[in-house]
Design a protein around this motif. Structure first.
Motif, mmCIF file in Angstrom:
data_model
loop_
_atom_site.group_PDB
_atom_site.id
_atom_site.type_symbol
_atom_site.label_atom_id
_atom_site.label_comp_id
_atom_site.label_asym_id
_atom_site.label_seq_id
_atom_site.Cartn_x
_atom_site.Cartn_y
_atom_site.Cartn_z
ATOM 1 N N ASN A 14 22.340 87.502 30.149
ATOM 2 C CA ASN A 14 21.455 87.994 29.083
ATOM 3 C C ASN A 14 22.017 87.732 27.690
ATOM 4 N N ASN A 15 22.741 86.609 27.558
ATOM 5 C CA ASN A 15 23.309 86.196 26.265
ATOM 6 C C ASN A 15 24.352 87.177 25.722
ATOM 7 N N LYS A 16 24.921 88.000 26.593
ATOM 8 C CA LYS A 16 25.927 88.965 26.143
ATOM 9 C C LYS A 16 27.336 88.391 26.193
ATOM 10 N N LYS A 44 35.859 90.518 22.540
ATOM 11 C CA LYS A 44 37.001 90.444 23.445
ATOM 12 C C LYS A 44 37.020 89.078 24.138
ATOM 13 N N VAL A 45 38.210 88.703 24.608
ATOM 14 C CA VAL A 45 38.386 87.474 25.367
ATOM 15 C C VAL A 45 38.974 87.843 26.721
ATOM 16 N N TYR A 46 38.402 87.294 27.775
ATOM 17 C CA TYR A 46 38.888 87.544 29.127
ATOM 18 C C TYR A 46 39.167 86.228 29.832
ATOM 19 N N ARG A 47 40.084 86.286 30.789
ATOM 20 C CA ARG A 47 40.337 85.153 31.666
ATOM 21 C C ARG A 47 40.053 85.575 33.102
ATOM 22 N N MET A 48 40.076 84.592 33.986
ATOM 23 C CA MET A 48 39.886 84.874 35.399
ATOM 24 C C MET A 48 41.207 84.743 36.127
ATOM 25 N N ASP A 53 40.860 77.719 34.572
ATOM 26 C CA ASP A 53 40.724 77.377 33.155
ATOM 27 C C ASP A 53 39.345 77.800 32.645
ATOM 28 N N ILE A 54 39.062 79.081 32.800
ATOM 29 C CA ILE A 54 37.772 79.648 32.404
ATOM 30 C C ILE A 54 38.018 80.879 31.549
ATOM 31 N N ALA A 55 37.306 80.965 30.428
ATOM 32 C CA ALA A 55 37.357 82.150 29.565
ATOM 33 C C ALA A 55 35.973 82.736 29.437
ATOM 34 N N VAL A 56 35.931 84.041 29.315
ATOM 35 C CA VAL A 56 34.688 84.764 29.061
ATOM 36 C C VAL A 56 34.832 85.459 27.720
ATOM 37 N N LEU A 57 33.969 85.121 26.789
ATOM 38 C CA LEU A 57 33.990 85.715 25.459
ATOM 39 C C LEU A 57 32.880 86.744 25.371
ATOM 40 N N VAL A 58 33.243 87.964 25.004
ATOM 41 C CA VAL A 58 32.266 89.048 24.878
ATOM 42 C C VAL A 58 31.851 89.165 23.419
ATOM 43 N N LEU A 59 30.552 89.133 23.178
ATOM 44 C CA LEU A 59 30.040 89.205 21.822
ATOM 45 C C LEU A 59 29.949 90.641 21.348
ATOM 46 N N GLU A 60 30.061 90.835 20.051
ATOM 47 C CA GLU A 60 29.900 92.175 19.487
ATOM 48 C C GLU A 60 28.459 92.657 19.614
#
Length: 199
Positions: A14-16, A44-48, A53-60
């Motif tokens: 959902n574009n989050k 925030k930045v998360y890894r698996m 080599d994957i990052a998940v960026l959480v938007l405000e």
């Protein structure tokens, strides 16, 4: 804003969140997103796990662009694939090819394809001919071959993310010592900008 590189990322859930390659954001102290001319921050930045080599960026905040729901597929060798990325900075470039190998590892598997990819393609989504997402283009698995992390593995790890914390003002991931590429990430009007100056 710096010109220290470029890459690709795309919205999910959902574009989050934004999914991209971990090596693009590791070592940076400031990450912001520009979408349709509007700039906003990464929360925030998360890894698996398993050194993917994957990052998940959480938007405000949630991005209000059209929300895309992805079907997920698991390709076999010689299946056609489509990569959407920004090779050498050319935004939203579509390249095609085929799955040429499936590499098995202790922690799962990843895919090799011959769709053209270059500096800037990391983090780009890879689709099959029906539009289902296959995986994410990432860095070289053996310093020679770029590879695709299957989206089935990414999806299974989304509920067990590990936060990449800031140390000395930079996002530091002790599992990413080998990642040396620096990037600006943009896709479909989305641009993730990393500033090496302290905020």
């Amino acid at each position: 804003i710096t010109n220290d590189g470029y890459g690709t990322g795309f919205y999910y859930r959902n574009n989050k969140i934004i999914i991209t390659a971990l090596h693009l954001v590791t070592g940076k102290n400031y990450i912001s997103v520009v979408s349709k001319g509007e700039k906003f921050e990464i929360d925030k930045v998360y890894r698996m796990k398993d050194d993917l080599d994957i990052a998940v960026l959480v938007l405000e905040r949630s991005e209000s662009s059209n929300i895309i729901k992805y079907e997920v597929s698991s390709p076999t060798i010689l299946d056609p694939v489509i990569l959407i990325s920004n090779p050498v900075g050319f935004k939203n470039t579509v390249t095609t090819g085929y799955i040429t190998n499936i590499i098995k590892t202790d922690t799962g598997h990843f895919l090799i394809a011959n769709a053209y990819a270059s500096l800037g393609s990391s983090g780009g989504p890879v689709f099959d001919s029906n539009g289902s997402i296959v995986g994410v283009q990432t860095a070289y698995y053996d310093k020679k071959h770029q590879h695709i992390v299957p989206f089935t593995i990414i999806k299974n790890n989304l509920n067990s993310l590990i936060e990449v914390e800031k140390r000395f003002g930079r996002y530091h991931d002790e599992h990413s010592k080998g990642f040396t590429w620096f990037s600006r990430i943009f896709e479909n009007g989305l641009q993730i900008i990393k500033n090496t100056n302290s905020k």
